[in-house]
Design an enzyme around this catalytic site. Sequence first.
Site, short mmCIF file in Angstrom:
data_model
loop_
_atom_site.label_atom_id
_atom_site.label_comp_id
_atom_site.label_asym_id
_atom_site.label_seq_id
_atom_site.Cartn_x
_atom_site.Cartn_y
_atom_site.Cartn_z
N VAL A 12 2.27 -18.21 35.96
CA VAL A 12 1.58 -17.20 35.87
C VAL A 12 0.12 -17.32 35.54
O VAL A 12 -0.52 -16.17 36.39
CB VAL A 12 2.24 -16.04 35.04
CG1 VAL A 12 0.99 -14.74 34.88
CG2 VAL A 12 3.33 -15.63 35.36
N LYS A 100 6.77 -10.48 27.59
CA LYS A 100 7.31 -9.73 27.50
C LYS A 100 8.24 -9.06 25.64
O LYS A 100 8.66 -7.88 24.99
CB LYS A 100 8.21 -8.94 28.75
CG LYS A 100 9.53 -9.82 28.54
CD LYS A 100 9.46 -9.81 30.08
CE LYS A 100 9.53 -11.46 30.59
NZ LYS A 100 8.82 -11.56 30.93
N VAL A 127 6.20 -5.90 32.48
CA VAL A 127 7.41 -5.18 32.63
C VAL A 127 7.32 -4.47 33.81
O VAL A 127 6.32 -4.39 34.55
CB VAL A 127 7.57 -3.66 31.94
CG1 VAL A 127 8.43 -2.88 32.41
CG2 VAL A 127 7.65 -3.67 31.47
N GLY A 129 6.93 -7.00 36.22
CA GLY A 129 5.98 -8.38 37.21
C GLY A 129 4.89 -7.37 37.82
O GLY A 129 3.58 -6.99 36.96
N GLU A 185 16.97 -19.74 36.39
CA GLU A 185 16.40 -20.20 35.13
C GLU A 185 17.44 -21.52 35.13
O GLU A 185 18.83 -20.83 35.33
CB GLU A 185 15.69 -20.03 33.58
CG GLU A 185 14.47 -18.79 33.33
CD GLU A 185 13.24 -19.48 33.89
OE1 GLU A 185 13.51 -20.50 33.55
OE2 GLU A 185 13.22 -18.90 33.63
N ASP A 196 16.40 -10.08 28.77
CA ASP A 196 14.80 -9.75 29.57
C ASP A 196 14.79 -7.75 29.86
O ASP A 196 13.33 -7.61 29.55
CB ASP A 196 14.93 -10.80 30.58
CG ASP A 196 13.46 -10.40 31.08
OD1 ASP A 196 12.56 -11.27 31.07
OD2 ASP A 196 13.82 -9.60 32.68
N LYS A 200 12.09 -5.21 28.13
CA LYS A 200 11.57 -4.34 29.44
C LYS A 200 11.55 -2.67 29.41
O LYS A 200 10.73 -1.95 28.96
CB LYS A 200 11.67 -4.64 30.88
CG LYS A 200 11.50 -6.16 31.09
CD LYS A 200 11.62 -7.15 32.40
CE LYS A 200 11.04 -7.93 32.34
NZ LYS A 200 12.26 -8.38 33.75
N GLY A 297 7.83 -13.32 39.51
CA GLY A 297 6.80 -14.23 40.58
C GLY A 297 5.47 -14.71 40.56
O GLY A 297 5.09 -13.46 39.63
N1 HSE Z 1 13.35 -13.98 34.57
C1 HSE Z 1 12.40 -12.28 34.59
C2 HSE Z 1 13.63 -11.54 35.75
C3 HSE Z 1 11.16 -12.96 35.28
O1 HSE Z 1 14.25 -12.37 36.38
O2 HSE Z 1 13.26 -10.50 36.31
C4 HSE Z 1 10.59 -11.45 34.56
O3 HSE Z 1 10.40 -11.06 33.64
#
Ligand code: HSE
Length: 400
Positions: A12, A100, A127, A129, A185, A196, A200, A297
Site C-alpha cells: 500500500v 485497521k 475500511v 479499501g 495470505e 479482519d 472493520k 489491493g
Molecule cells: N485481507 C484483507 C481482505 C485486505 O482480504 O479484504 C484488506 O483489508
Amino acid sequence: MIKTAVMGYGVVGSGVYEILRKNADVIAKRLGEEIDIKYILDIREFENHPEKELFVKDANVIAEDKEVEIVVETMGGVTFAYEFTKKMLMAGKSVVTSNKELVSTKGTELFEIAREHNAAYMFEAAVGGGIPVIRPLVNCLAANRIKAVCGILNGTTNYILTKMFKENRSFDAALKEAQESGYAEKNPAADVEGTDTVRKIAILTALAFGSNIDDNKIPAEGITKITSEDVSCAAKAGYAIKLMGSSFIEGDKVFARVCPMLVPYECPLAGVEDVFNAVQFTGDMVGNVMLYGRGAGKSATASAIVGDIMHIAKRNEFDPRFAWGEERENTFIDPADTRYKYFMRSESSEEEIKEAFGCVKFIEGCSDAFITEEMSEAECEKKGEKIDISSKIRVYEVKE
Ligand code: HSE
C-alpha cells in the site's frame, strides 16, 4: 507545496508513492497546490529505487522536520505503527492510515492525541479499501441517525465464498485458489476466521454510533466451517452465503457481530462477488445506502489514502466528526438476546426437527436442510440441543 512522508513501503505504501507521482498533475490542479513526498521510512534497502534518496530508517528524521505536514502510516501492526503514529501526532503532524488493527484498537487514544495537537488522524483506507465509506458516512449522511451498518468487508473470504457458490469448490480448494491468485495470505487466519472483518465493523460502528466498541466483545465466526453442501442448499432456497460484519443501535444499546449469513438474492449484498466489498448504512431519513467497490489491493487502498491526504491538505486540523469517544459502559447488547432466522442442516428426522423447532421451512432438493422461524440466540441454542445439527448459519433480514 505540501510535504508528506510515507512510513512503510510495502504494497500500500508503494501504491501511495506511485499515485502521488503518476497523478501529481491532477492532484495539484484539484488542490491548487502540489503534494510532495519528502521521506519514505522503511528498514529495508531500496538501492534500485529511482528516488532512493527519499528513504530513511529513523522516524525521528520525519518527526523533527517542521516542513513535513502529513505522514502516511502503511506499516501495519500495532507496535511500531502505534509508537510512530503517536510520535507524529505529538509533533503536530497529521497522520493518514490504512491500519485497521491500529484504528480499531487504539483509535480512541490516538484521536485524543490528535485533538490535543490539533492534527488530523484519518483512516478512510482502513475500511473497504478503495471504497469511499468514512467520508460519505461523516459528510453526506450527517443529517441521519444511523440505525444499522452491515457489509461484506473482506475480499479474501468473499472470493472463497464466490468460488464455492459458482464453481462448487470446497472451502479448502477455494482457499488454495485464493492463495495461488495472491488474494489470501499464506497464513489466512485473520481473514477466514473473521478477525479482519471484526476490526472493520468495529471502526464503522464506533463512527456511526459515536463511541468505541472493544473488538474483543464482538462475537466472531469465520467461514472455515462452511461446506459446499451448505452453499448449494442455501442457493436452492434463494440465498448466497456471505461473511457479514453487522451492527445496530437500539436506544442507547449497541450490538455488532461478524458471522457468515444467508443473504437473499433480492438483496444487492448477495450480488457482491469475488474480492469486491460493499457497505450498507441504514439512516433514519435516507433509508439504505450501499457503497460498492474494491475492498483491497494496492492502487484501490492507496487511492483512499491519497484522498485523505488531499482532504487534510485543505483543512489541516483535528475534525471531531472523524473520531469517537470512550466506550460507554453496559451498552453492548447480550449476544444471547439477538434474534435471527436460522438455516440448519440436520440428520435428525423431520418429526424430531419439528418437535424441536416447531414450524420450519424445509428446502426443496436438500432433504437435510431447513430454515427456522425467527428466535433469539439463547432460544435457538436450547431448542437445538434436542437434535443433531451439522450446520447452523444465521439468515440476513433485509430491513429499511
Ligand atoms: N485481507 C484483507 C481482505 C485486505 O482480504 O479484504 C484488506 O483489508
